[in-house]
Design a protein around this motif. Structure first.
Motif: not given
Length: 340
Positions: A280-288, A327-332
């Motif tokens: 799990f990682y964070y993108h724009l302060h949201a967990q993904c 896809l995680s590409c949308s949140r990268c």
């Protein structure tokens, strides 16, 4: 001409990136190797990967031997470099600098490695606190040894690069960059923000261009102008992250291939963090949740067949159309990079 299937040639690659090992002797506070240490998978890639990529080498500009580990720990590194150089391939790698001895420097230069990049995250002892297990002094010494060998052997290679990680809370460390570069002899400096945040605290360290005060943006532009004017390196690039989608991914998905140390073909290095559990990682302060993009294994098919298989072709088309779905590409952050 209608109904005729044209032959599929080997693709032209800007680079093929090979993760030669996941082993590392450092414990950088922002790196998955340190943060996921309890579930980290330590492994080395099989040398058989060379047979897999060999047919594509004539149309490949660069093979980069780098992933989530320290390449100088890979037992077959010199054998792999020799294999590639015999086929006139440009080679690059990134090191934390701790293992560069006079002998290692001699071998890197003698082998004809084209690029070696050194990682830093500060211009004084701050670097050593962030990149635990490494030291600024070791990097400076490693660069010095390589430059000595280049002079001794009468060659401009390898080109020495600096990969500088810019953390928001340590922005002022850039003040020391010109004087540090004045001590070294570098060909390229790339200043980049954190692009994979594995905690809310680390996500706050991402440098968004929209959040930087105007005087800091002016400082970055002046820093680049000063370093360029004083010829402290041949080329300098400064990246920040934007909250808006900016352009196609900086990983050049349509012109590159990435191979993980277990032999799977991925879209990029962010897709192949070697852990036993979900990531799990964070993108724009949201967990993904990180959803790996895998398109085959080198032991199951040829490189050309994998490149043209249905799932890989579909992925590249979706990437061009920015139709990522789950896809995680949308949140990268790699799709939000801007250059100063």
């Amino acid at each position: 001409m209608f109904g005729i299937r044209l032959p599929r040639f080997y693709p032209v690659f800007s680079w093929i990136q090979i993760e030669v090992t996941t082993k590392c002797n450092a414990s950088c506070v922002y790196c998955p190797h340190y943060l996921c240490r309890s579930s980290w998978i330590k492994r080395d890639i099989s040398f058989e990967i060379m047979k897999f990529i060999e047919p594509a080498l004539p149309t490949t500009d660069l093979v980069y031997l780098q992933g989530w580990g320290e390449p100088l720990l890979y037992p077959d590194l010199w054998k792999m470099i020799e294999f590639l150089k015999k086929r006139n391939v440009r080679i690059g790698l990134t090191s934390n600098g701790t293992l560069i001895t006079r002998e290692i420097a001699r071998r890197l230069v003698e082998a004809g490695v084209d690029i070696i990049a050194f990682s830093l995250a500060g211009t004084d002892e701050t670097n050593d606190l962030i990149r635990k297990g490494t030291t600024l002094s070791a990097v400076k010494r490693g660069i010095g040894l390589i430059n000595e060998e280049k002079k001794k052997q009468g060659t401009p290679l390898p080109r020495v690069h600096l990969a500088y990680l810019l953390l928001k809370s340590h922005f002022d460390q850039l003040n020391g960059l010109p004087s540090l570069l004045n001590e070294l002899s570098l060909q390229e400096v790339v200043v980049s923000p954190l692009t994979l945040s594995l905690s809310p605290e680390l996500d706050k360290e991402v440098c968004f261009i929209e959040e930087l005060p105007e005087h800091k943006l002016i400082f970055l532009k002046e820093l680049k102008r000063k370093i360029t004017a004083q010829k402290l390196c041949d080329n300098m690039v400064i990246h920040l992250v934007s909250k808006d989608i900016t352009e196609l991914c900086t990983e050049k998905i349509e012109w590159s291939m990435t191979i993980s140390s277990d032999g799977h073909i991925h879209s990029c290095v962010l897709s192949m963090v070697p852990v036993k559990t979900k990531l799990f990682y964070y993108h724009l302060h949201a967990q993904c949740e990180m959803i790996p993009n895998e398109f085959g294994h080198f032991q199951d098919d040829t490189l050309k067949n994998i490149w043209y298989n249905k799932s890989y072709r579909s992925f590249r088309k979706r990437h061009l159309k920015e139709n990522f779905g789950e896809l995680s590409c949308s949140r990268c952050y790699k799709r939000r990079m801007v250059t100063i």
